[in-house]
Design an enzyme around this catalytic site. Structure first.
Site, PDB file in Angstrom:
ATOM      1  N   CYS A  35       6.121  -9.506  15.358  1.00 51.83           N
ATOM      2  CA  CYS A  35       7.149  -8.521  14.969  1.00 51.83           C
ATOM      3  C   CYS A  35       6.592  -7.124  14.718  1.00 51.83           C
ATOM      4  O   CYS A  35       7.157  -6.136  15.198  1.00 51.83           O
ATOM      5  CB  CYS A  35       7.841  -8.956  13.693  1.00 51.83           C
ATOM      6  SG  CYS A  35       8.039 -10.715  13.485  1.00 51.83           S
TER       7      CYS A  35
ATOM      8  N   HIS B 107      32.276   9.343   9.037  1.00 50.47           N
ATOM      9  CA  HIS B 107      32.399  10.062  10.300  1.00 50.47           C
ATOM     10  C   HIS B 107      31.411  11.223  10.379  1.00 50.47           C
ATOM     11  O   HIS B 107      31.196  11.894   9.364  1.00 50.47           O
ATOM     12  CB  HIS B 107      33.827  10.596  10.413  1.00 50.47           C
ATOM     13  CG  HIS B 107      34.120  11.223  11.722  1.00 50.47           C
ATOM     14  ND1 HIS B 107      34.218  10.485  12.885  1.00 50.47           N
ATOM     15  CD2 HIS B 107      34.305  12.520  12.066  1.00 50.47           C
ATOM     16  CE1 HIS B 107      34.468  11.321  13.891  1.00 50.47           C
ATOM     17  NE2 HIS B 107      34.528  12.553  13.419  1.00 50.47           N
TER      18      HIS B 107
ATOM     19  N   GLU C 284      31.057   3.599  12.112  1.00 49.41           N
ATOM     20  CA  GLU C 284      32.439   3.717  11.629  1.00 49.41           C
ATOM     21  C   GLU C 284      33.393   2.847  12.439  1.00 49.41           C
ATOM     22  O   GLU C 284      34.445   2.428  11.952  1.00 49.41           O
ATOM     23  CB  GLU C 284      32.901   5.175  11.626  1.00 49.41           C
ATOM     24  CG  GLU C 284      33.088   5.793  12.979  1.00 49.41           C
ATOM     25  CD  GLU C 284      33.512   7.261  12.891  1.00 49.41           C
ATOM     26  OE1 GLU C 284      34.558   7.539  12.285  1.00 49.41           O
ATOM     27  OE2 GLU C 284      32.794   8.131  13.427  1.00 49.41           O
TER      28      GLU C 284
ATOM     29  N   TYR D 270      14.261 -13.578  23.452  1.00 48.30           N
ATOM     30  CA  TYR D 270      13.829 -12.438  22.642  1.00 48.30           C
ATOM     31  C   TYR D 270      12.634 -11.695  23.265  1.00 48.30           C
ATOM     32  O   TYR D 270      12.679 -10.493  23.495  1.00 48.30           O
ATOM     33  CB  TYR D 270      13.365 -12.903  21.262  1.00 48.30           C
ATOM     34  CG  TYR D 270      14.415 -13.282  20.269  1.00 48.30           C
ATOM     35  CD1 TYR D 270      14.851 -12.374  19.313  1.00 48.30           C
ATOM     36  CD2 TYR D 270      14.950 -14.565  20.241  1.00 48.30           C
ATOM     37  CE1 TYR D 270      15.782 -12.727  18.352  1.00 48.30           C
ATOM     38  CE2 TYR D 270      15.888 -14.929  19.279  1.00 48.30           C
ATOM     39  CZ  TYR D 270      16.298 -14.014  18.345  1.00 48.30           C
ATOM     40  OH  TYR D 270      17.221 -14.360  17.399  1.00 48.30           O
TER      41      TYR D 270
ATOM     42  N   LYS E  15       4.823  -5.433  17.766  1.00 49.39           N
ATOM     43  CA  LYS E  15       5.904  -5.283  18.764  1.00 49.39           C
ATOM     44  C   LYS E  15       6.777  -4.086  18.430  1.00 49.39           C
ATOM     45  O   LYS E  15       7.116  -3.278  19.300  1.00 49.39           O
ATOM     46  CB  LYS E  15       6.722  -6.585  18.805  1.00 49.39           C
ATOM     47  CG  LYS E  15       7.875  -6.650  19.772  1.00 49.39           C
ATOM     48  CD  LYS E  15       9.189  -6.155  19.278  1.00 49.39           C
ATOM     49  CE  LYS E  15       9.674  -6.680  17.977  1.00 49.39           C
ATOM     50  NZ  LYS E  15      10.147  -8.058  17.989  1.00 49.39           N
TER      51      LYS E  15
ATOM     52  N   CYS F 114       3.578 -12.748  12.856  1.00 46.83           N
ATOM     53  CA  CYS F 114       4.445 -11.587  12.611  1.00 46.83           C
ATOM     54  C   CYS F 114       3.627 -10.312  12.452  1.00 46.83           C
ATOM     55  O   CYS F 114       3.898  -9.305  13.109  1.00 46.83           O
ATOM     56  CB  CYS F 114       5.305 -11.828  11.376  1.00 46.83           C
ATOM     57  SG  CYS F 114       6.211 -10.359  10.875  1.00 46.83           S
TER      58      CYS F 114
ATOM     59  N   GLU G 219      12.595  -8.019  25.027  1.00 47.75           N
ATOM     60  CA  GLU G 219      11.958  -6.930  24.276  1.00 47.75           C
ATOM     61  C   GLU G 219      10.816  -6.304  25.088  1.00 47.75           C
ATOM     62  O   GLU G 219      10.700  -5.071  25.154  1.00 47.75           O
ATOM     63  CB  GLU G 219      11.447  -7.457  22.931  1.00 47.75           C
ATOM     64  CG  GLU G 219      12.601  -7.812  22.000  1.00 47.75           C
ATOM     65  CD  GLU G 219      12.180  -8.355  20.635  1.00 47.75           C
ATOM     66  OE1 GLU G 219      13.045  -8.411  19.756  1.00 47.75           O
ATOM     67  OE2 GLU G 219      11.018  -8.733  20.450  1.00 47.75           O
TER      68      GLU G 219
HETATM   69  P1  NDP Z   1      13.332 -17.782  23.328  1.00 44.24           P
HETATM   70  O1  NDP Z   1      13.639 -19.166  22.918  1.00 44.24           O
HETATM   71  O2  NDP Z   1      14.072 -16.656  22.713  1.00 44.24           O
HETATM   72  O3  NDP Z   1      13.551 -17.646  24.889  1.00 44.24           O
HETATM   73  C1  NDP Z   1      12.875 -18.470  25.793  1.00 44.24           C
HETATM   74  C2  NDP Z   1      13.378 -18.135  27.167  1.00 44.24           C
HETATM   75  O4  NDP Z   1      12.597 -18.823  28.135  1.00 44.24           O
HETATM   76  C3  NDP Z   1      14.813 -18.559  27.378  1.00 44.24           C
HETATM   77  O5  NDP Z   1      15.438 -17.599  28.170  1.00 44.24           O
HETATM   78  C4  NDP Z   1      14.659 -19.878  28.114  1.00 44.24           C
HETATM   79  O6  NDP Z   1      15.719 -20.164  28.954  1.00 44.24           O
HETATM   80  C5  NDP Z   1      13.431 -19.629  28.948  1.00 44.24           C
HETATM   81  N1  NDP Z   1      12.702 -20.848  29.271  1.00 44.24           N
HETATM   82  C6  NDP Z   1      12.393 -21.865  28.449  1.00 44.24           C
HETATM   83  N2  NDP Z   1      11.672 -22.793  29.095  1.00 44.24           N
HETATM   84  C7  NDP Z   1      11.513 -22.349  30.349  1.00 44.24           C
HETATM   85  C8  NDP Z   1      10.859 -22.867  31.491  1.00 44.24           C
HETATM   86  N3  NDP Z   1      10.225 -24.034  31.470  1.00 44.24           N
HETATM   87  N4  NDP Z   1      10.866 -22.118  32.616  1.00 44.24           N
HETATM   88  C9  NDP Z   1      11.499 -20.922  32.646  1.00 44.24           C
HETATM   89  N5  NDP Z   1      12.151 -20.391  31.601  1.00 44.24           N
HETATM   90  C10 NDP Z   1      12.150 -21.093  30.471  1.00 44.24           C
HETATM   91  O7  NDP Z   1      11.757 -17.646  23.173  1.00 44.24           O
HETATM   92  P2  NDP Z   1      10.807 -16.384  23.070  1.00 44.24           P
HETATM   93  O8  NDP Z   1       9.517 -16.840  23.629  1.00 44.24           O
HETATM   94  O9  NDP Z   1      11.434 -15.179  23.658  1.00 44.24           O
HETATM   95  O10 NDP Z   1      10.681 -16.187  21.521  1.00 44.24           O
HETATM   96  C11 NDP Z   1      10.270 -17.286  20.709  1.00 44.24           C
HETATM   97  C12 NDP Z   1      10.919 -17.213  19.353  1.00 44.24           C
HETATM   98  O11 NDP Z   1      10.296 -16.198  18.605  1.00 44.24           O
HETATM   99  C13 NDP Z   1      12.390 -16.837  19.380  1.00 44.24           C
HETATM  100  O12 NDP Z   1      13.213 -17.949  19.528  1.00 44.24           O
HETATM  101  C14 NDP Z   1      12.577 -16.197  18.040  1.00 44.24           C
HETATM  102  O13 NDP Z   1      12.853 -17.220  17.127  1.00 44.24           O
HETATM  103  C15 NDP Z   1      11.227 -15.568  17.752  1.00 44.24           C
HETATM  104  N6  NDP Z   1      11.249 -14.115  18.030  1.00 44.24           N
HETATM  105  C16 NDP Z   1      12.104 -13.321  17.329  1.00 44.24           C
HETATM  106  C17 NDP Z   1      12.150 -11.978  17.558  1.00 44.24           C
HETATM  107  C18 NDP Z   1      13.106 -11.138  16.789  1.00 44.24           C
HETATM  108  O14 NDP Z   1      13.600 -11.581  15.763  1.00 44.24           O
HETATM  109  N7  NDP Z   1      13.425  -9.930  17.248  1.00 44.24           N
HETATM  110  C19 NDP Z   1      11.287 -11.345  18.543  1.00 44.24           C
HETATM  111  C20 NDP Z   1      10.457 -12.264  19.246  1.00 44.24           C
HETATM  112  C21 NDP Z   1      10.446 -13.594  18.980  1.00 44.24           C
HETATM  113  P3  NDP Z   1      17.087 -20.825  28.440  1.00 44.24           P
HETATM  114  O15 NDP Z   1      17.808 -19.729  27.729  1.00 44.24           O
HETATM  115  O16 NDP Z   1      17.750 -21.238  29.695  1.00 44.24           O
HETATM  116  O17 NDP Z   1      16.709 -21.958  27.553  1.00 44.24           O
END
Ligand code: NDP
Length: 457
Positions: free
Chosen positions: A48, A439, A444, A180, A51, A43, A184
């Site tokens: 976080c 407002h 709102e 995510y 980022k 983080c 982002e």
């Molecule tokens: P996420 O789980 O959010 O997203 C992973 C993405 O990759 C999904 O779209 C998934 O598709 C896709 N995917 C998974 N496996 C494959 C594959 N083999 N080939 C192609 N695409 C694939 O993971 P992130 O890496 O974005 O983030 C990890 C975690 O970190 C998040 O779950 C969150 O908990 C945390 N995080 C939180 C943030 C915040 O609070 N703002 C910011 C960044 C991270 P599908 O949807 O089809 O499964």
């Protein structure tokens, strides 16, 4: 005198590990903490916090353009990636120092080393070449980015670990994933002026969110010029001349780029930790299996945060760490409550969400009412921006309780933190309506949605 070197030995000094270790120390435990990279964890060091700095930086890209509508001239603005990274690194160093100081001031010993679990009470510190013993061991090693190593040329891409240290701003970025991190960073790079192509394997990005959020964010990405390719994955990455790469997609097309970013999820960081040989049960994703009090299948070994793959968010890891310390070292048993956790995606515009998505609520409740609105915010009337705001309330038609709130729009993350209090407290739609609007604000609209949404026939 106990026969162990420590009462608690924590592996991993991220959000969860630091909170648990500090509290345990404050409650009188003798605590050791091992961290192989930097105290602060994902983080603070490469997640976080940095980022959010990049998000702020990239928002200026839109703000300079929007400012014209308000009379400002901003023709000769220039962006310096190296200065941004230097300033960001200085702040991360400062925070890293605070985390180290806080741990030390609480009385914990910090070891800059990889630690491997040898048995239920012993940890091997690789950098020191020695073992330490502890009455309890806490695994708080977090997660690590996942890369699809079956893709030829996969190592030509980077992950969120490296993206914070790029020496130059790329011209063109191809991002794999629709979650995510993918969303982002697609927005960050687009706001900084890069060409961006997002490649997602499914149909709807952010698919775990309410469908209206997925649709709205998808539209906003396209509106700002991000190319979104769905139902495709990387087939192969090929090195061209210089920094250039060619990404071949499963739909038969290819994209040329100078940066490939893998953002296809994270995996619990348990590889090589020695947990299986110590008898700790892992699930099929490699996550430590724990009970409600974060205890693993071995009585003296606990785990908190992303390594347990429960809800992978910093504030959750912090609460899990605190609950463990309260329960174990303060005679104050606490379980983490996972209901109604607010979440944000720092896309541009951002997403804020709490509670049930419509599809989840419909599975669980008999009678669901939906209230939603979709509008251009007042600020954009002078900027000319077509950016829109979506707000949606999911309400239990039988009890009138607001079960979920979903927002896409400026300051959505800030708004949802406050709305989450009301939703978690069980407020009804009537109580939302009774609250006087403030407002003129975007927020709102949350208390002025009167008409139930009726899907078009
Ligand atoms: P996420 O789980 O959010 O997203 C992973 C993405 O990759 C999904 O779209 C998934 O598709 C896709 N995917 C998974 N496996 C494959 C594959 N083999 N080939 C192609 N695409 C694939 O993971 P992130 O890496 O974005 O983030 C990890 C975690 O970190 C998040 O779950 C969150 O908990 C945390 N995080 C939180 C943030 C915040 O609070 N703002 C910011 C960044 C991270 P599908 O949807 O089809 O499964």
């Amino acid at each position: 005198m106990t026969k162990f070197d420590y009462d608690l030995f924590t592996i991993g000094a991220g959000s969860g590990g630091v909170r648990a270790s500090r509290l345990a120390s404050i409650y009188g435990a003798r605590v050791g903490v091992a961290e192989e990279y930097r105290v602060g964890g994902t983080c603070v060091i490469r997640g976080c916090v940095p980022k959010k700095f990049l998000v702020f930086a990239s928002e200026y890209g839109h703000a300079f353009a929007d400012a014209r509508g308000y009379g400002w001239s901003a023709e000769s603005v220039a962006f310096d990636w190296a200065r941004l990274i230097e300033n960001k690194d200085a702040e991360i160093d400062r925070l890293n120092g605070i985390y180290i100081r806080n741990l030390k001031n609480a009385g914990a010993d910090i070891f800059q080393s990889r630690a491997i679990v040898k048995d239920a009470h012993t940890v091997h510190l690789t950098a020191e070449g020695r073992d330490v013993t502890a009455e309890r061991i806490l695994i708080a090693t977090g997660g690590a980015p996942f890369v699809d190593e079956t893709v030829p040329g996969h190592d030509l891409g980077i992950t969120s670990n490296e993206v914070f240290h790029l020496e130059t701003l790329p011209k063109h970025v191809v991002v794999a994933g629709g979650g995510y991190i993918a969303i982002e960073f697609a927005c960050i790079f687009r706001g900084l002026g890069c060409e961006v192509c997002l490649v997602y394997r499914g149909e709807d990005i952010l698919r775990y969110f309410d469908t209206d959020i997925s649709v709205q964010v998808h539209a906003e990405l396209k509106r700002q010029g991000i190319r979104v390719v769905t139902q495709s994955v990387f087939d192969k990455i090929e090195q061209l001349d210089g920094d250039n790469k060619r990404v071949h997609l499963s739909n038969g097309s290819h994209v040329d780029t100078d940066l490939v970013l893998w953002a296809i999820g994270r995996k619990p960081a348990t590889k090589g930790l020695g947990l299986e040989s110590a008898g700790v049960e892992l699930d099929r994703h490699g996550a430590v299996v724990v009970d409600d009090y974060s205890k693993s299948s071995v009585d003296s070994i606990y785990a908190v945060g992303d390594v347990t793959n429960r809800v992978n968010l910093t504030p959750v890891a912090i609460r899990e760490g605190a609950a463990f310390a309260e329960t174990t070292y303060n005679d104050n048993p606490q379980k983490m409550d996972y209901t109604f956790i607010p979440k944000a995606v720092f896309s541009q515009p951002p997403v804020g969400t709490v509670g049930y998505a419509e599809h989840e609520a419909r599975r669980k409740y008999r009678n669901i009412d939906i209230y939603k609105t979709n509008f251009r915010a007042m600020k954009n009337m002078l900027t000319g921006s077509e950016e829109r705001v979506l707000m949606k309330l999911v309400v239990d038609g039988d009890t009138d309780r607001v079960l979920g709130c979903h927002i896409v729009g400026a300051e959505a993350a800030e708004m949802i933190q406050c709305v989450a209090i009301a939703v978690k407290a069980g407020c009804t739609k009537k109580q939302f309506d009774e609250t006087v609007a403030l407002h003129p604000t975007i927020a709102e609209e949350l208390v002025t949605m009167k008409e139930k949404f009726k899907p078009p026939m």
